[in-house]
Write a protein that holds these residues in place. Structure first.
Motif, PDB file in Angstrom:
ATOM      1  N   ALA A  32      -4.075  13.279 -18.114  1.00  0.00           N
ATOM      2  CA  ALA A  32      -4.472  13.154 -16.720  1.00  0.00           C
ATOM      3  C   ALA A  32      -3.840  14.275 -15.900  1.00  0.00           C
ATOM      4  CB  ALA A  32      -4.051  11.799 -16.174  1.00  0.00           C
ATOM      5  N   GLY A  33      -4.681  15.076 -15.347  1.00  0.00           N
ATOM      6  CA  GLY A  33      -4.173  16.195 -14.557  1.00  0.00           C
ATOM      7  C   GLY A  33      -4.259  15.952 -13.065  1.00  0.00           C
ATOM      8  N   TRP A  34      -4.884  14.836 -12.684  1.00  0.00           N
ATOM      9  CA  TRP A  34      -5.062  14.549 -11.271  1.00  0.00           C
ATOM     10  C   TRP A  34      -4.284  13.302 -10.874  1.00  0.00           C
ATOM     11  CZ3 TRP A  34      -8.316  17.491 -13.908  1.00  0.00           C
ATOM     12  CH2 TRP A  34      -8.908  18.575 -13.251  1.00  0.00           C
ATOM     13  N   GLY A  35      -3.431  13.421  -9.921  1.00  0.00           N
ATOM     14  CA  GLY A  35      -2.651  12.287  -9.444  1.00  0.00           C
ATOM     15  C   GLY A  35      -3.084  11.923  -8.030  1.00  0.00           C
ATOM     16  N   PHE A  36      -3.186  10.636  -7.784  1.00  0.00           N
ATOM     17  CA  PHE A  36      -3.589  10.150  -6.470  1.00  0.00           C
ATOM     18  C   PHE A  36      -2.553   9.162  -5.965  1.00  0.00           C
ATOM     19  CE2 PHE A  36      -7.241  11.374  -8.865  1.00  0.00           C
ATOM     20  CZ  PHE A  36      -8.038  12.076  -7.973  1.00  0.00           C
ATOM     21  N   ALA A  37      -2.096   9.345  -4.772  1.00  0.00           N
ATOM     22  CA  ALA A  37      -1.072   8.444  -4.254  1.00  0.00           C
ATOM     23  C   ALA A  37      -1.059   8.464  -2.739  1.00  0.00           C
ATOM     24  CB  ALA A  37       0.300   8.834  -4.783  1.00  0.00           C
ATOM     25  N   LYS A  38      -0.844   7.278  -2.187  1.00  0.00           N
ATOM     26  CA  LYS A  38      -0.528   7.194  -0.768  1.00  0.00           C
ATOM     27  C   LYS A  38       0.962   7.472  -0.605  1.00  0.00           C
ATOM     28  CE  LYS A  38      -4.123   3.878   0.415  1.00  0.00           C
ATOM     29  NZ  LYS A  38      -4.419   2.489   0.816  1.00  0.00           N
ATOM     30  N   PRO A  39       1.359   7.854   0.588  1.00  0.00           N
ATOM     31  CA  PRO A  39       2.795   8.080   0.810  1.00  0.00           C
ATOM     32  C   PRO A  39       3.618   6.847   0.452  1.00  0.00           C
ATOM     33  CG  PRO A  39       1.535   8.937   2.646  1.00  0.00           C
ATOM     34  CD  PRO A  39       0.557   8.191   1.760  1.00  0.00           C
ATOM     35  N   LYS A  40       4.748   7.076  -0.217  1.00  0.00           N
ATOM     36  CA  LYS A  40       5.678   6.020  -0.601  1.00  0.00           C
ATOM     37  C   LYS A  40       5.100   5.049  -1.617  1.00  0.00           C
ATOM     38  CE  LYS A  40       8.004   6.138   3.892  1.00  0.00           C
ATOM     39  NZ  LYS A  40       8.368   5.367   5.095  1.00  0.00           N
ATOM     40  N   GLN A  41       4.039   5.438  -2.292  1.00  0.00           N
ATOM     41  CA  GLN A  41       3.499   4.585  -3.351  1.00  0.00           C
ATOM     42  C   GLN A  41       3.441   5.353  -4.656  1.00  0.00           C
ATOM     43  OE1 GLN A  41      -0.119   2.534  -2.537  1.00  0.00           O
ATOM     44  NE2 GLN A  41       0.589   1.684  -0.587  1.00  0.00           N
ATOM     45  N   ALA A  42       3.516   4.616  -5.737  1.00  0.00           N
ATOM     46  CA  ALA A  42       3.455   5.244  -7.054  1.00  0.00           C
ATOM     47  C   ALA A  42       2.070   5.844  -7.267  1.00  0.00           C
ATOM     48  CB  ALA A  42       3.751   4.216  -8.137  1.00  0.00           C
ATOM     49  N   PRO A  43       2.009   7.033  -7.800  1.00  0.00           N
ATOM     50  CA  PRO A  43       0.717   7.686  -7.996  1.00  0.00           C
ATOM     51  C   PRO A  43      -0.084   7.082  -9.138  1.00  0.00           C
ATOM     52  CG  PRO A  43       2.475   9.048  -8.889  1.00  0.00           C
ATOM     53  CD  PRO A  43       3.135   7.886  -8.214  1.00  0.00           C
ATOM     54  N   HIS A  44      -1.383   7.218  -9.037  1.00  0.00           N
ATOM     55  CA  HIS A  44      -2.283   6.836 -10.122  1.00  0.00           C
ATOM     56  C   HIS A  44      -2.858   8.118 -10.694  1.00  0.00           C
ATOM     57  CE1 HIS A  44      -2.333   2.505  -9.001  1.00  0.00           C
ATOM     58  NE2 HIS A  44      -2.074   2.997  -7.806  1.00  0.00           N
ATOM     59  N   TRP A  45      -2.983   8.128 -12.016  1.00  0.00           N
ATOM     60  CA  TRP A  45      -3.368   9.374 -12.687  1.00  0.00           C
ATOM     61  C   TRP A  45      -4.680   9.218 -13.433  1.00  0.00           C
ATOM     62  CZ3 TRP A  45      -0.654  13.860 -12.045  1.00  0.00           C
ATOM     63  CH2 TRP A  45       0.593  13.736 -11.416  1.00  0.00           C
ATOM     64  N   PHE A  46      -5.501  10.264 -13.328  1.00  0.00           N
ATOM     65  CA  PHE A  46      -6.797  10.263 -14.011  1.00  0.00           C
ATOM     66  C   PHE A  46      -7.100  11.642 -14.577  1.00  0.00           C
ATOM     67  CE2 PHE A  46      -6.916   6.856 -10.938  1.00  0.00           C
ATOM     68  CZ  PHE A  46      -7.458   5.812 -11.658  1.00  0.00           C
ATOM     69  N   CYS A  47      -7.941  11.652 -15.602  1.00  0.00           N
ATOM     70  CA  CYS A  47      -8.350  12.909 -16.202  1.00  0.00           C
ATOM     71  C   CYS A  47      -9.453  13.542 -15.346  1.00  0.00           C
ATOM     72  CB  CYS A  47      -8.861  12.668 -17.630  1.00  0.00           C
ATOM     73  SG  CYS A  47     -10.413  11.761 -17.709  1.00  0.00           S
ATOM     74  N   PHE A  48      -9.894  14.708 -15.772  1.00  0.00           N
ATOM     75  CA  PHE A  48     -10.917  15.432 -15.018  1.00  0.00           C
ATOM     76  C   PHE A  48     -12.175  14.586 -14.847  1.00  0.00           C
ATOM     77  CE2 PHE A  48     -14.660  18.196 -15.007  1.00  0.00           C
ATOM     78  CZ  PHE A  48     -14.372  19.025 -13.931  1.00  0.00           C
ATOM     79  N   GLU A  49     -12.576  13.931 -15.922  1.00  0.00           N
ATOM     80  CA  GLU A  49     -13.836  13.188 -15.897  1.00  0.00           C
ATOM     81  C   GLU A  49     -13.775  11.977 -14.973  1.00  0.00           C
ATOM     82  OE1 GLU A  49     -16.617  10.715 -19.038  1.00  0.00           O
ATOM     83  OE2 GLU A  49     -15.371  12.346 -19.795  1.00  0.00           O
ATOM     84  N   HIS A  50     -12.611  11.340 -14.899  1.00  0.00           N
ATOM     85  CA  HIS A  50     -12.483  10.102 -14.137  1.00  0.00           C
ATOM     86  C   HIS A  50     -11.706  10.283 -12.845  1.00  0.00           C
ATOM     87  CE1 HIS A  50     -12.954   8.364 -18.393  1.00  0.00           C
ATOM     88  NE2 HIS A  50     -14.077   8.154 -17.726  1.00  0.00           N
ATOM     89  N   ARG A  51     -11.545  11.511 -12.409  1.00  0.00           N
ATOM     90  CA  ARG A  51     -10.708  11.745 -11.229  1.00  0.00           C
ATOM     91  C   ARG A  51     -11.305  11.107  -9.978  1.00  0.00           C
ATOM     92  NH1 ARG A  51     -13.908  15.982 -11.959  1.00  0.00           N
ATOM     93  NH2 ARG A  51     -14.591  17.299 -10.240  1.00  0.00           N
ATOM     94  N   ALA A  52     -12.620  10.878 -10.006  1.00  0.00           N
ATOM     95  CA  ALA A  52     -13.240  10.222  -8.862  1.00  0.00           C
ATOM     96  C   ALA A  52     -12.709   8.810  -8.682  1.00  0.00           C
ATOM     97  CB  ALA A  52     -14.756  10.193  -9.039  1.00  0.00           C
ATOM     98  N   ASP A  53     -12.285   8.173  -9.781  1.00  0.00           N
ATOM     99  CA  ASP A  53     -11.705   6.831  -9.684  1.00  0.00           C
ATOM    100  C   ASP A  53     -10.469   6.816  -8.811  1.00  0.00           C
ATOM    101  OD1 ASP A  53     -13.647   6.332 -11.516  1.00  0.00           O
ATOM    102  OD2 ASP A  53     -12.373   5.214 -12.893  1.00  0.00           O
ATOM    103  N   GLY A  54      -9.783   7.944  -8.769  1.00  0.00           N
ATOM    104  CA  GLY A  54      -8.526   8.003  -8.008  1.00  0.00           C
ATOM    105  C   GLY A  54      -8.728   8.021  -6.525  1.00  0.00           C
TER     106      GLY A  54
END
Ligand SMILES: [Zn+2]
Length: 58
Positions: A32-54
């Motif tokens: 997973a090269g893409w991380g998604f996180a709100k401030p002060k929250q643990a990030p969620h990680w997804f690969c290129f194909e599923h990065r839209a899920d983030g």
């Protein structure tokens, strides 16, 4: 005398300081090269194909 053939190591090399993440989409598990996180929250990680899920974690 050794006639052992040395092959290049295929193991993953873990570099200190760089975290390795896997896609959170179940049944995917790719790097997973893409991380998604709100401030002060643990990030969620997804690969290129599923990065839209983030996007829903933003
Ligand atoms: Zn994925």
């Amino acid at each position: 005398m050794s006639d052992e053939i040395r092959l290049p190591r295929q193991d993953h090399v873990t570099t200190p300081g760089i975290q390795h993440h896997f896609c959170e989409r179940s049944s995917c598990g790719r790097d997973a090269g893409w991380g998604f996180a709100k401030p002060k929250q643990a990030p969620h990680w997804f690969c290129f194909e599923h990065r839209a899920d983030g996007q829903r974690f933003l």
